[in-house]
Write a protein that holds these residues in place. Structure first.
Motif, PDB file in Angstrom:
ATOM      1  N   LYS A   3       0.833  -1.196   0.000  1.00 61.44           N
ATOM      2  CA  LYS A   3       0.000   0.000   0.000  1.00 61.44           C
ATOM      3  C   LYS A   3       0.874   1.256   0.000  1.00 61.44           C
ATOM      4  O   LYS A   3       1.913   1.307   0.664  1.00 61.44           O
ATOM      5  CB  LYS A   3      -0.928   0.021   1.217  1.00 61.44           C
ATOM      6  N   ASP A   5       1.254   5.032   1.148  1.00 60.91           N
ATOM      7  CA  ASP A   5       0.681   5.963   2.111  1.00 60.91           C
ATOM      8  C   ASP A   5       1.453   7.273   2.109  1.00 60.91           C
ATOM      9  O   ASP A   5       2.417   7.465   1.371  1.00 60.91           O
ATOM     10  CB  ASP A   5       0.613   5.346   3.512  1.00 60.91           C
ATOM     11  N   HIS A 190     -10.272   3.555  -9.508  1.00 59.56           N
ATOM     12  CA  HIS A 190     -10.470   3.687  -8.070  1.00 59.56           C
ATOM     13  C   HIS A 190      -9.472   2.769  -7.382  1.00 59.56           C
ATOM     14  O   HIS A 190      -9.423   1.570  -7.648  1.00 59.56           O
ATOM     15  CB  HIS A 190     -11.897   3.288  -7.692  1.00 59.56           C
ATOM     16  N   LEU A 191      -8.619   3.344  -6.532  1.00 62.82           N
ATOM     17  CA  LEU A 191      -7.500   2.625  -5.909  1.00 62.82           C
ATOM     18  C   LEU A 191      -6.535   2.141  -6.996  1.00 62.82           C
ATOM     19  O   LEU A 191      -6.378   0.945  -7.249  1.00 62.82           O
ATOM     20  CB  LEU A 191      -7.986   1.454  -5.046  1.00 62.82           C
ATOM     21  N   GLU A 193      -3.275   1.177  -9.282  1.00 69.21           N
ATOM     22  CA  GLU A 193      -2.225   0.200  -8.998  1.00 69.21           C
ATOM     23  C   GLU A 193      -0.995   0.467  -9.859  1.00 69.21           C
ATOM     24  O   GLU A 193      -1.109   0.929 -10.996  1.00 69.21           O
ATOM     25  CB  GLU A 193      -2.741  -1.219  -9.262  1.00 69.21           C
ATOM     26  N   TYR A 201       2.001  -2.229  -6.245  1.00 68.77           N
ATOM     27  CA  TYR A 201       1.663  -1.239  -5.228  1.00 68.77           C
ATOM     28  C   TYR A 201       0.252  -0.725  -5.492  1.00 68.77           C
ATOM     29  O   TYR A 201      -0.170  -0.618  -6.648  1.00 68.77           O
ATOM     30  CB  TYR A 201       2.646  -0.057  -5.261  1.00 68.77           C
ATOM     31  N   GLN A 202      -0.454  -0.393  -4.423  1.00 69.12           N
ATOM     32  CA  GLN A 202      -1.822   0.120  -4.570  1.00 69.12           C
ATOM     33  C   GLN A 202      -1.981   1.439  -3.825  1.00 69.12           C
ATOM     34  O   GLN A 202      -1.513   1.612  -2.709  1.00 69.12           O
ATOM     35  CB  GLN A 202      -2.838  -0.887  -4.024  1.00 69.12           C
ATOM     36  N   LEU A 203      -2.669   2.376  -4.500  1.00 69.39           N
ATOM     37  CA  LEU A 203      -2.966   3.669  -3.919  1.00 69.39           C
ATOM     38  C   LEU A 203      -4.266   3.580  -3.114  1.00 69.39           C
ATOM     39  O   LEU A 203      -5.236   2.986  -3.575  1.00 69.39           O
ATOM     40  CB  LEU A 203      -3.127   4.697  -5.050  1.00 69.39           C
ATOM     41  N   LEU A 204      -4.276   4.175  -1.930  1.00 71.61           N
ATOM     42  CA  LEU A 204      -5.455   4.083  -1.074  1.00 71.61           C
ATOM     43  C   LEU A 204      -6.252   5.385  -0.999  1.00 71.61           C
ATOM     44  O   LEU A 204      -7.303   5.422  -0.366  1.00 71.61           O
ATOM     45  CB  LEU A 204      -5.050   3.649   0.338  1.00 71.61           C
ATOM     46  N   ASN A 205      -5.752   6.460  -1.618  1.00 71.45           N
ATOM     47  CA  ASN A 205      -6.513   7.711  -1.586  1.00 71.45           C
ATOM     48  C   ASN A 205      -7.111   8.001  -2.961  1.00 71.45           C
ATOM     49  O   ASN A 205      -6.971   7.230  -3.909  1.00 71.45           O
ATOM     50  CB  ASN A 205      -5.651   8.877  -1.078  1.00 71.45           C
ATOM     51  N   TYR A 242       0.675   9.486  -5.408  1.00 67.40           N
ATOM     52  CA  TYR A 242       0.049   9.807  -4.119  1.00 67.40           C
ATOM     53  C   TYR A 242      -0.205  11.306  -3.988  1.00 67.40           C
ATOM     54  O   TYR A 242      -1.280  11.722  -3.525  1.00 67.40           O
ATOM     55  CB  TYR A 242       0.927   9.321  -2.959  1.00 67.40           C
TER      56      TYR A 242
END
Length: 279
Positions: A3, A5, A190-191, A193, A201-205, A242
Motif C-alpha cells: 500500500k 501511504d 479507483h485505488l 495500482e 503497489y496500490q494507492l489508497l486515496n 500519491y
C-alpha cells in the motif's frame, strides 16, 4: 500487494540545495495537444512546471502556442510537425511525455516512432492517445529502456486484451511482463495500482470528484517532473501518484468536483510542506 501511504512524500520530496540551477531539476519534453484537444498539453505542462521541473518544453501545434505562452510562460514551445526541431528536442531532454490530446491518427503513430527512433536513456511516459495507437498499431515497446505507461482501465484493456473484470493484479503483472518487461505500469482507476519488476503497489486515496477531463493529463505532468528531479524508481512514481490524489482529497472536502487547474495550483505549497533534507 503493498500500500502507498503519505510517508512516501517525505521520503521522496526533499529541500533543494542552496546551490541549484534549473538543469538540476529535469528537462521535460511534452509532446501533446492538437487542434481539438489543446487543453491536454496545457494541463500536463502546468502540472510539470508546478511540480518543480527545471525546464519544460511543449511540442504541439502552432495554433496552441499563444495559449501556452500566456497561461504557462515558464514553458517553451516547438511545433511537433517540424521534425528537425522535434528530433533535437527529444535528444536534449531527459524525460519525454507523449500522448495527451494528440488524437488517434497516423500523425500520432509517426510521433511515437520518432520518439522511439531518437531516444537513448531518456525516461519515456506514454499516456492517452499514444497508448491507444500503440495498441491499435501493435507498436513494439521492448526497445525502450525506461518506460512508464499510464492507462486507465479502458486503455489498458485495449493494450493488454484483458477485459476490465479480468484485470486482476496477477493477470496485469503477467501481461505487462510479456508486453514490455522493462516498463512501469500505472493502471488508473479507483485505488490505482502500479506494476514494476514483479512488485505491485496500490494507492489508497482518491475520490469521485477527480472524475473530470484533464485529471490524467495533470497526473502525467506531475510524474514527469518527479522522475526528472528525483530519478526513475518505483518509489518516485508512487510519490507522484500519491501527491496527485492527496491534493485532490483536500480539495474534495469543500468542492463538489476537483478541477485539474485548481489541483495544479496547490502542488508547490504541498511539496514544500513535505520537503525534507536529502538523506
Amino acid at each position: 500487494m503493498q500500500k502507498i501511504d503519505e510517508s512516501i512524500l517525505s521520503e521522496v520530496i526533499h529541500k533543494r540545495p542552496d546551490i541549484s540551477y534549473k538543469g538540476n531539476y529535469g528537462r521535460i519534453l511534452i509532446i501533446a495537444g492538437s487542434t481539438h484537444f489543446g487543453g491536454a498539453a496545457l494541463m500536463s505542462a502546468r502540472a510539470a512546471v508546478n511540480s518543480g521541473a527545471g525546464l519544460v518544453t511543449v511540442a504541439t501545434v502552432p495554433e496552441k502556442f499563444t495559449a501556452i505562452n500566456v497561461d504557462i510562460p515558464e514553458a517553451m514551445t516547438i511545433d511537433y510537425n517540424n521534425l528537425q526541431d522535434l528530433d533535437e528536442s527529444i535528444q536534449k531532454n531527459n524525460v519525454i511525455v507523449i500522448g495527451p490530446g494528440l488524437g488517434s491518427s497516423d500523425s500520432t503513430v509517426n510521433l511515437i516512432k520518432t520518439v522511439i527512433k531518437n531516444i537513448s536513456d531518456q525516461i519515456i511516459i506514454m499516456d492517452a492517445s499514444a497508448l491507444t495507437m500503440v495498441s491499435e498499431k501493435k507498436i513494439d515497446l521492448n526497445a525502450i529502456k525506461n518506460l512508464i505507461l499510464t492507462p486507465h482501465q479502458g486503455e489498458w484493456q485495449r493494450l493488454s486484451g484483458l477485459k476490465i473484470p479480468d484485470q486482476t493484479s496477477k493477470n496485469n503483472l503477467k501481461k505487462i511482463n510479456s508486453l514490455a518487461p522493462n516498463s512501469l505500469l500505472i493502471v488508473k482507476k479507483h485505488l490505482s495500482e502500479i506494476y514494476y519488476q514483479n512488485n505491485v503497489y496500490q494507492l489508497l486515496n482518491g475520490n469521485p470528484g477527480m472524475a473530470t477531463g484533464g485529471m490524467g493529463d495533470t497526473l502525467t505532468g506531475i510524474i514527469a517532473a518527479f522522475v526528472g528531479q528525483f530519478g526513475f524508481s518505483l518509489k518516485v512514481v508512487s510519490a507522484a501518484l500519491y501527491l496527485h490524489s492527496h491534493i485532490a482529497d483536500k480539495i474534495y472536502q469543500k468542492d463538489y468536483v476537483v478541477l485539474p487547474t485548481k489541483l495544479a495550483s496547490k502542488i508547490p505549497q504541498t511539496m514544500q510542506k513535505f520537503a525534507c533534507s536529502k538523506k
